[in-house]
Scaffold this active site. Structure first.
Site, PDB file in Angstrom:
ATOM      1  CE  LYS A   1       3.068   0.073   6.114  1.00 43.97           C
ATOM      2  NZ  LYS A   1       4.205  -0.398   6.937  1.00 43.97           N
TER       3      LYS A   1
ATOM      4  CG  ASP B   1       7.432  -2.702   6.367  1.00 44.21           C
ATOM      5  OD1 ASP B   1       8.199  -1.727   6.213  1.00 44.21           O
ATOM      6  OD2 ASP B   1       6.214  -2.573   6.570  1.00 44.21           O
TER       7      ASP B   1
END
Length: 290
Positions: free
Chosen positions: A76, A112
């Site tokens: 990420k 997220d």
């Protein structure tokens, strides 16, 4: 690991192939495929185990029918330098979980953050002017913290974490980029006992309580009170010990599967420019986690 979304050209979706190469979240791939079929989209969702993220992104650029990708741990953060554009909130977070290909350019997003805010809002949680405690200071906590700072209008945020450098860095970055009032303290019972009585929202962002350690919790049950809304981002099991204790104490609760669902739906919408078929995606995810 990096899971890619690609158009399948002239091949009808009934002939699409779903590949999983050591992918930890088959439920996500399955929900995406059912969602594509629901909307009649000629897409396929494939999973790849990736060792060199830069080479993987370069390879994706070479696919003429590539539309986007999910990016999972541990890539990420490492994927960011290989993209053309990074959306502002994701840039502040320093991590992405979604890539969208548009006109040859690759843009990074962090759903997220989006998923957490959607879960809180759908749960009718009042955030404006409230005191929020975040347990943890890792990647998920960082994403949620920046989402709160950018859009929620909370009064102040308290970060409780066990990694001293990580939580100090997060507090510093939040204050410099959002102007939000932030304090950081160690995650221990003393800090919880001091802070929780005047806290409105508690968001748990550590792995504590995740399967198979389902009897663990970061918060003693005696410290929970009915004026506290508790969100746990752990989604396996769906009903963690923290959530069970919170319900017993009279707290409104939001399970981790809500954030999980909303971040997946946000990814789908970025890739397709269409509203996600929530009923289909939610049904698949709920059937996979007890």
């Amino acid at each position: 690991l990096l899971a890619a979304i690609a158009r399948t050209g002239a091949k009808p979706y009934a002939e699409q192939v779903q590949a999983h190469l050591n992918h930890p979240n088959n439920a996500v791939a399955e929900s995406a495929l059912f969602a594509f079929q629901k909307l009649g989209l000629n897409f396929v969702y494939l999973a790849f185990q990736v060792e060199a993220i830069g080479d993987a992104v370069k390879g994706l650029r070479a696919l003429g029918n590539f539309r986007g990708a999910s990016v999972t741990i541990p890539h990420k953060v490492a994927a960011v330098p290989f993209l053309d554009v990074v959306e502002p909130t994701a840039r502040h977070i320093g991590a992405i979980n979604t890539i969208v290909a548009t006109g040859g350019a690759l843009t990074g997003y962090n759903t997220d953050a989006t998923g957490a805010l959607r879960a809180l809002r759908e749960g009718a949680v009042a955030l404006k002017g409230r005191h929020v405690i975040l347990l943890g200071s890792g990647g998920a906590a960082r994403a949620i913290a920046f989402a709160l700072g950018a859009e929620a209008g909370i009064d102040r945020l308290t970060i409780l974490g066990i990694d001293v450098r990580e939580r100090i860095a997060l507090a510093r970055d939040l204050q410099s980029n959002t102007g939000m009032t932030v304090q950081e303290l160690p995650l221990d019972e003393g800090a919880l006992r001091t802070m929780l009585p005047d806290t409105h929202v508690l968001i748990h962002c550590t792995p504590t309580g995740m399967w198979p350690n389902v009897h663990e919790t970061s918060v003693p049950a005696t410290l929970l009170h009915p004026g506290l809304t508790v969100m746990d981002i752990v989604y396996n099991p769906r009903d963690t010990k923290l959530l069970k204790d919170a319900k017993a104490a009279g707290c409104p609760t939001i399970p981790g599967l809500e954030m999980f669902f909303h971040q997946a739906a946000a990814q789908f919408e970025l890739w397709t420019n269409q509203a996600a078929p929530a009923d289909v995606m939610r049904s698949v995810l709920e059937s996979r986690f007890s």
